[in-house]
Motif scaffolding. Structure first.
Motif, short mmCIF file in Angstrom:
data_model
loop_
_atom_site.label_atom_id
_atom_site.label_comp_id
_atom_site.label_asym_id
_atom_site.label_seq_id
_atom_site.Cartn_x
_atom_site.Cartn_y
_atom_site.Cartn_z
N ASN A 72 0.80 -1.22 0.00
CA ASN A 72 0.00 0.00 0.00
C ASN A 72 0.84 1.27 0.00
N PHE A 73 2.09 1.17 0.43
CA PHE A 73 2.96 2.34 0.47
C PHE A 73 3.76 2.47 -0.82
N ASN A 245 2.74 3.00 11.85
CA ASN A 245 2.20 3.11 10.50
C ASN A 245 0.83 2.44 10.45
N ASP A 246 0.16 2.52 9.31
CA ASP A 246 -1.20 2.00 9.21
C ASP A 246 -1.24 0.47 9.24
N ASN A 247 -0.16 -0.20 8.80
CA ASN A 247 -0.12 -1.66 8.89
C ASN A 247 -0.19 -2.10 10.35
N ASP A 273 0.62 7.25 7.73
CA ASP A 273 0.76 7.07 6.27
C ASP A 273 -0.55 7.37 5.56
N MET A 275 -2.97 5.30 4.43
CA MET A 275 -3.17 4.42 3.29
C MET A 275 -4.64 4.44 2.86
#
Length: 333
Positions: A72-73, A245-247, A273, A275
């Protein structure tokens, strides 16, 4: 397969003229250029890209090393870089380094062997000195999401400390006094900067730092559940979590769901981030926007060596912004 000699005979020009047309030299009349292109099309002649690179000292390609090609990044970033380069007739060749020193070195060697005109590097393991040496040896280098003082004008980075500060301040402003932080690997500059922003926000709000509220995870998908579980099972209270981060935030969502909690209700959650999936989760995930598209576009422009852009953006540091959504809410008593 047709040859340059056959093209020159059909176009009724010298082989040297055909070579100049192929390599984009300006000292060719428009009439001769048209005859050569017509003959090449008629014969189905395709220039040898390696021969062109050797003759012109340009391959019209840019190499890029990232941690992973997919995701996704990096997916949107690679797409933006390629789109910007292709608009100028330049191709992108990408390779993964996986945050491993030897793999990053191997990726750089591979790209240099392809005679790329520039390198865009999103690397964590490759030492500063080796990147500096690449520049000293004549390779055009663009460094993204990382700062090397000796290559300041070639670096494009995000103000990660500001992002960490904004995320933590948002939670504190909502009344949360105990804010946990799940960081990325702290050997990475961006993870350290986000952690420093977290500390800065705590200090400004007069909240004492508690190391029990910190765990170190991974920026990659599905690798941090053990440390997330460790945090939630510690004998320490908290009501909000800032994820590196979003993960990481997505995995926190999973843990909360498995334990019958609702993000934004019992625990507020914010990622980093922003996402695409952050807007589609339920509840929608609060996050810090990372201007990935802007960074990718600028990296491509730097690689194309547009002087005006470089002069305006020397030592460029992009600013993140807060995207407050449903997963962060006022602290409940």
């Amino acid at each position: 397969m047709a040859t340059i000699k056959e093209v020159s005979e059909l176009a009724q020009v010298s082989q040297a003229t055909v070579s100049r047309v192929i390599n984009g030299h300006k000292r060719v009349s428009e009439a001769n250029r048209e005859r050569v292109h017509k003959a090449m099309k008629e014969l189905g002649y395709r220039p040898n890209s390696f021969a062109q690179a050797l003759a012109s000292n340009r391959s019209n390609s840019v190499g890029m090393v990232v941690t992973h090609i997919s995701g996704n990044f990096f997916g949107p970033m690679l797409h933006t870089v390629e789109e910007t380069l292709r608009a100028q007739g330049v191709h992108l060749i990408a390779a993964s380094g996986y945050d491993d020193l030897e793999k990053e070195r191997d990726a750089v060697r591979f790209l240099l062997s392809r005679q790329v005109d520039a390198l865009i590097l999103h690397t964590n393991a490759l030492p500063d000195d080796e990147i500096i040496e690449l520049k000293q040896q004549g390779t055009r280098v663009v460094v993204i999401n990382r700062f090397i003082p000796e290559l300041a004008e070639d670096c494009i980075r995000l103000d990660n400390e500001l992002g960490g500060y904004l995320a933590t301040k948002h939670l504190l402003d909502l009344g949360h006094k105990k804010v946990a932080h799940i960081s990325g690997p702290l050997l990475y500059e961006d993870a350290r900067d986000r952690f420093n922003g977290y500390r800065k926000a705590l200090d400004e709000h007069g909240v004492e730092f508690d190391p029990r509220l910190i765990v170190e995870g991974s920026f990659m998908e599905d690798r941090s559940m053990p440390v997330i579980e460790k945090l939630f099972k510690r004998d320490v209270e908290f009501s909000a979590v800032f994820c590196g981060n979003d993960n990481l935030a997505l995995q926190v969502y999973d843990w909360l769901s498995q334990n019958n909690y609702i993000p934004g209700d019992q625990y507020s959650v914010i990622g980093f981030d922003d996402m695409a999936f952050a807007r589609h989760l339920r509840p929608r995930l609060s996050s810090i926007d990372f201007p990935i598209i802007t960074m990718g576009k600028l990296a491509a422009e730097y690689a194309l060596d547009k002087d005006s852009t470089r002069q305006r953006n020397s030592n460029l540091r992009l600013e993140p912004s807060l995207m407050a959504r449903d997963s962060s809410a006022n602290r409940r008593c």
